[in-house]
Design a protein around this motif. Structure first.
Motif, PDB file in Angstrom:
ATOM      1  N   LEU A   1       0.863  -1.177   0.000  1.00 25.45           N
ATOM      2  CA  LEU A   1       0.000   0.000   0.000  1.00 25.45           C
ATOM      3  C   LEU A   1       0.900   1.228   0.000  1.00 25.45           C
ATOM      4  O   LEU A   1       1.632   1.460   0.948  1.00 25.45           O
ATOM      5  N   GLY A   2       0.877   1.982  -1.092  1.00 20.62           N
ATOM      6  CA  GLY A   2       1.690   3.188  -1.179  1.00 20.62           C
ATOM      7  C   GLY A   2       0.999   4.363  -0.521  1.00 20.62           C
ATOM      8  O   GLY A   2      -0.195   4.560  -0.693  1.00 20.62           O
ATOM      9  N   VAL A   3       1.759   5.146   0.214  1.00 21.15           N
ATOM     10  CA  VAL A   3       1.162   6.298   0.896  1.00 21.15           C
ATOM     11  C   VAL A   3       1.536   7.616   0.232  1.00 21.15           C
ATOM     12  O   VAL A   3       1.226   8.673   0.767  1.00 21.15           O
ATOM     13  N   HIS A   4       2.193   7.567  -0.929  1.00 24.16           N
ATOM     14  CA  HIS A   4       2.486   8.826  -1.617  1.00 24.16           C
ATOM     15  C   HIS A   4       1.164   9.503  -1.991  1.00 24.16           C
ATOM     16  O   HIS A   4       0.225   8.860  -2.429  1.00 24.16           O
ATOM     17  N   HIS A   5       1.080  10.777  -1.738  1.00 26.41           N
ATOM     18  CA  HIS A   5      -0.114  11.584  -2.017  1.00 26.41           C
ATOM     19  C   HIS A   5      -1.351  11.043  -1.302  1.00 26.41           C
ATOM     20  O   HIS A   5      -2.471  11.204  -1.788  1.00 26.41           O
ATOM     21  N   ALA A   6      -1.172  10.408  -0.171  1.00 24.17           N
ATOM     22  CA  ALA A   6      -2.296   9.871   0.609  1.00 24.17           C
ATOM     23  C   ALA A   6      -2.653  10.860   1.721  1.00 24.17           C
ATOM     24  O   ALA A   6      -1.886  11.765   2.043  1.00 24.17           O
ATOM     25  N   LEU A   7      -3.812  10.656   2.296  1.00 26.47           N
ATOM     26  CA  LEU A   7      -4.264  11.481   3.409  1.00 26.47           C
ATOM     27  C   LEU A   7      -4.919  10.593   4.447  1.00 26.47           C
ATOM     28  O   LEU A   7      -5.851   9.848   4.141  1.00 26.47           O
ATOM     29  N   ALA A   8      -4.430  10.686   5.672  1.00 31.22           N
ATOM     30  CA  ALA A   8      -5.031   9.959   6.796  1.00 31.22           C
ATOM     31  C   ALA A   8      -5.774  10.972   7.658  1.00 31.22           C
ATOM     32  O   ALA A   8      -5.275  12.071   7.915  1.00 31.22           O
ATOM     33  N   GLU A   9      -6.963  10.597   8.083  1.00 28.46           N
ATOM     34  CA  GLU A   9      -7.760  11.467   8.943  1.00 28.46           C
ATOM     35  C   GLU A   9      -8.715  10.616   9.772  1.00 28.46           C
ATOM     36  O   GLU A   9      -9.014   9.482   9.420  1.00 28.46           O
ATOM     37  N   ARG A  10      -9.185  11.189  10.860  1.00 28.46           N
ATOM     38  CA  ARG A  10     -10.140  10.495  11.711  1.00 28.46           C
ATOM     39  C   ARG A  10     -11.408  10.231  10.912  1.00 28.46           C
ATOM     40  O   ARG A  10     -11.909  11.107  10.210  1.00 28.46           O
ATOM     41  N   ALA A  11     -11.937   9.029  11.011  1.00 30.70           N
ATOM     42  CA  ALA A  11     -13.163   8.664  10.293  1.00 30.70           C
ATOM     43  C   ALA A  11     -14.356   9.098  11.132  1.00 30.70           C
ATOM     44  O   ALA A  11     -14.984   8.298  11.817  1.00 30.70           O
ATOM     45  N   SER A  12     -14.670  10.385  11.048  1.00 29.77           N
ATOM     46  CA  SER A  12     -15.726  10.934  11.902  1.00 29.77           C
ATOM     47  C   SER A  12     -17.118  10.414  11.544  1.00 29.77           C
ATOM     48  O   SER A  12     -17.984  10.338  12.405  1.00 29.77           O
ATOM     49  N   LYS A  13     -17.328  10.024  10.290  1.00 26.92           N
ATOM     50  CA  LYS A  13     -18.647   9.519   9.882  1.00 26.92           C
ATOM     51  C   LYS A  13     -18.816   8.037  10.186  1.00 26.92           C
ATOM     52  O   LYS A  13     -19.921   7.517  10.086  1.00 26.92           O
ATOM     53  N   TYR A  14     -17.734   7.350  10.544  1.00 24.52           N
ATOM     54  CA  TYR A  14     -17.806   5.922  10.855  1.00 24.52           C
ATOM     55  C   TYR A  14     -18.038   5.783  12.352  1.00 24.52           C
ATOM     56  O   TYR A  14     -17.195   6.161  13.165  1.00 24.52           O
ATOM     57  N   THR A  15     -19.189   5.231  12.750  1.00 20.55           N
ATOM     58  CA  THR A  15     -19.549   5.195  14.173  1.00 20.55           C
ATOM     59  C   THR A  15     -19.693   3.784  14.730  1.00 20.55           C
ATOM     60  O   THR A  15     -20.047   3.622  15.896  1.00 20.55           O
ATOM     61  N   LYS A  16     -19.416   2.766  13.914  1.00 19.98           N
ATOM     62  CA  LYS A  16     -19.610   1.393  14.392  1.00 19.98           C
ATOM     63  C   LYS A  16     -18.576   0.982  15.433  1.00 19.98           C
ATOM     64  O   LYS A  16     -18.872   0.184  16.320  1.00 19.98           O
ATOM     65  N   ARG A  17     -17.358   1.510  15.299  1.00 19.72           N
ATOM     66  CA  ARG A  17     -16.283   1.164  16.226  1.00 19.72           C
ATOM     67  C   ARG A  17     -15.534   2.424  16.634  1.00 19.72           C
ATOM     68  O   ARG A  17     -15.474   3.384  15.874  1.00 19.72           O
ATOM     69  N   PRO A  18     -14.903   2.391  17.810  1.00 17.26           N
ATOM     70  CA  PRO A  18     -14.137   3.571  18.242  1.00 17.26           C
ATOM     71  C   PRO A  18     -12.737   3.585  17.625  1.00 17.26           C
ATOM     72  O   PRO A  18     -12.221   2.564  17.171  1.00 17.26           O
ATOM     73  N   ASN A  19     -12.120   4.769  17.623  1.00 13.33           N
ATOM     74  CA  ASN A  19     -10.718   4.953  17.224  1.00 13.33           C
ATOM     75  C   ASN A  19     -10.432   4.468  15.803  1.00 13.33           C
ATOM     76  O   ASN A  19      -9.431   3.821  15.538  1.00 13.33           O
ATOM     77  N   VAL A  20     -11.313   4.791  14.883  1.00 10.82           N
ATOM     78  CA  VAL A  20     -11.139   4.384  13.490  1.00 10.82           C
ATOM     79  C   VAL A  20     -10.677   5.592  12.682  1.00 10.82           C
ATOM     80  O   VAL A  20     -11.216   6.688  12.834  1.00 10.82           O
ATOM     81  N   PHE A  21      -9.659   5.381  11.850  1.00 12.77           N
ATOM     82  CA  PHE A  21      -9.240   6.430  10.938  1.00 12.77           C
ATOM     83  C   PHE A  21      -9.255   5.895   9.518  1.00 12.77           C
ATOM     84  O   PHE A  21      -9.218   4.700   9.288  1.00 12.77           O
ATOM     85  N   ARG A  22      -9.366   6.825   8.577  1.00  8.88           N
ATOM     86  CA  ARG A  22      -9.439   6.467   7.170  1.00  8.88           C
ATOM     87  C   ARG A  22      -8.175   6.929   6.465  1.00  8.88           C
ATOM     88  O   ARG A  22      -7.602   7.946   6.825  1.00  8.88           O
TER      89      ARG A  22
END
Length: 132
Positions: free
Chosen positions: A1-22
């Motif tokens: 999985l290449g992370v060039h030009h990627a963006l990680a952020e908190r998955a605020s719209k995902y509510t099924k589990r805690p501490n999930v990021f996208r």
């Protein structure tokens, strides 16, 4: 999985589990990851974004065609050879260009009764500029 030009952020719209990021990659695929704690989640987010910024070379111009349609720029997969300070200046300049382009794009709204293709092109470009 290449992370060039990627963006990680908190998955605020995902509510099924805690501490999930996208993680959204350069080709716009989205992956969800779960961390054991909120602190670890934010640590992962900051580290992934740091590595993504350090390894992301400036984008190439989009391909030129005979049709006047929006085409996203080409994002190189090769890591940048510039020092971190130069990378930072390059990212700042890119963000200024994208912000100006978004401002101009939003000022030139398509006609409400325009062709569906024009409205779709407008939406695609807006989504890209907002993501950037």
């Amino acid at each position: 999985l290449g992370v060039h030009h990627a963006l990680a952020e908190r998955a605020s719209k995902y509510t099924k589990r805690p501490n999930v990021f996208r993680l959204q990659t350069a080709d716009w695929r989205v992956f969800l990851f779960q961390a054991p704690t909120a602190e670890e989640m934010f640590s992962w987010i900051s580290r992934i974004n740091l590595v993504a910024a350090l390894f992301s070379s400036p984008p190439f111009p989009a391909a030129v065609g005979s049709q006047r349609r929006f085409v996203r720029p080409i994002l190189p997969a090769a890591p940048s050879r510039s020092p971190p300070e130069e990378q930072h200046r390059c990212h700042e300049a890119w963000m200024e260009r994208v912000a100006q382009e978004l401002y101009e794009h939003q000022r030139n709204l398509p006609e409400k009764r325009g062709r569906a293709r024009d409205l779709d092109e407008y939406r695609l470009k807006k989504e890209y500029l907002l993501y950037e």
